[in-house]
Design a protein around this motif. Structure first.
Motif, short mmCIF file in Angstrom:
data_model
loop_
_atom_site.label_atom_id
_atom_site.label_comp_id
_atom_site.label_asym_id
_atom_site.label_seq_id
_atom_site.Cartn_x
_atom_site.Cartn_y
_atom_site.Cartn_z
N TRP A 1 -6.60 0.67 -6.98
CA TRP A 1 -7.16 1.17 -5.73
C TRP A 1 -8.17 0.18 -5.15
O TRP A 1 -8.98 -0.39 -5.88
CB TRP A 1 -7.94 2.45 -5.94
N HIS B 1 -2.84 6.08 1.20
CA HIS B 1 -4.27 5.88 1.48
C HIS B 1 -4.91 7.24 1.68
O HIS B 1 -4.24 8.25 1.93
CB HIS B 1 -4.50 4.98 2.70
N VAL C 1 -2.84 -3.12 7.00
CA VAL C 1 -2.61 -1.68 6.88
C VAL C 1 -3.75 -0.96 7.59
O VAL C 1 -4.91 -1.15 7.24
CB VAL C 1 -2.54 -1.25 5.40
N VAL D 1 0.88 -1.17 0.00
CA VAL D 1 0.00 0.00 0.00
C VAL D 1 0.92 1.22 0.00
O VAL D 1 1.66 1.45 0.95
CB VAL D 1 -0.94 0.01 1.22
N TRP E 1 -7.27 2.80 -0.58
CA TRP E 1 -5.93 2.23 -0.39
C TRP E 1 -5.33 2.11 -1.78
O TRP E 1 -5.92 1.49 -2.67
CB TRP E 1 -6.00 0.85 0.24
N LEU F 1 -7.23 -2.73 6.64
CA LEU F 1 -7.26 -3.68 5.54
C LEU F 1 -6.37 -4.83 5.96
O LEU F 1 -5.16 -4.67 6.11
CB LEU F 1 -6.74 -3.02 4.25
#
Length: 150
Positions: free
Chosen positions: A108, A53, A143, A50, A70, A126
């Motif tokens: 995304w 975000h 994340v 990632v 993300w 996530l």
């Protein structure tokens, strides 16, 4: 050093190097595919990352329906997203219902709340096994980030 060398070479008025012949590019492409087929153990083993975000950690966003994003370092397998592994939790309201989707054109994962949110701190997570890249690699770790809805 690379920047200084690049600037020095530009100032030296040297001619641009010629592009490789198209045949060489074609050969390199085909050799790459043949090598990948001959050595499947050398396949992509790197986990997706990632890279950013939205909103940013600690940000303040206006009240209403939330949109979280993300952004990934590489494309994901289009059907790998498990929406149950994406949680958005309000400190006062608890688990916030929402819909998660994958935007393959931008790499995304997008989550949209199904109810308005206001006046609380929100935590978004996530999970590591929520998505996979095209080679089946999962995130190395979950994340998470938090922000305020004012």
């Amino acid at each position: 050093v690379a920047v200084a060398l690049s600037k020095w070479l530009k100032d030296a008025d040297l001619p641009e190097p010629p592009l490789p012949p198209p045949e060489l590019v074609d050969v390199a492409f085909h050799l790459t595919w043949e090598w990948a087929a001959a050595y499947p153990e050398a396949a992509d083993r790197a986990a997706p990352v990632v890279t950013s975000h939205f909103p940013a950690a600690g940000a303040q966003v206006p009240p209403g329906r939330l949109n979280l994003v993300w952004v990934f370092s590489e494309p994901l397998a289009p059907t790998s997203l498990d929406p149950q592994k994406l949680r958005v939790l309000g400190e006062r309201s608890g688990l916030i219902p929402g819909v998660a989707s994958y935007d393959a054109s931008r790499w995304w994962v997008v989550w949209e709340s199904q109810m308005p949110v206001s006046g609380e701190k929100v935590h978004a997570t996530l999970d590591a096994d929520a998505v996979e890249d095209a080679s089946g690699n999962e995130l190395e770790r979950a994340v998470s980030f938090s922000f305020w809805v004012r």
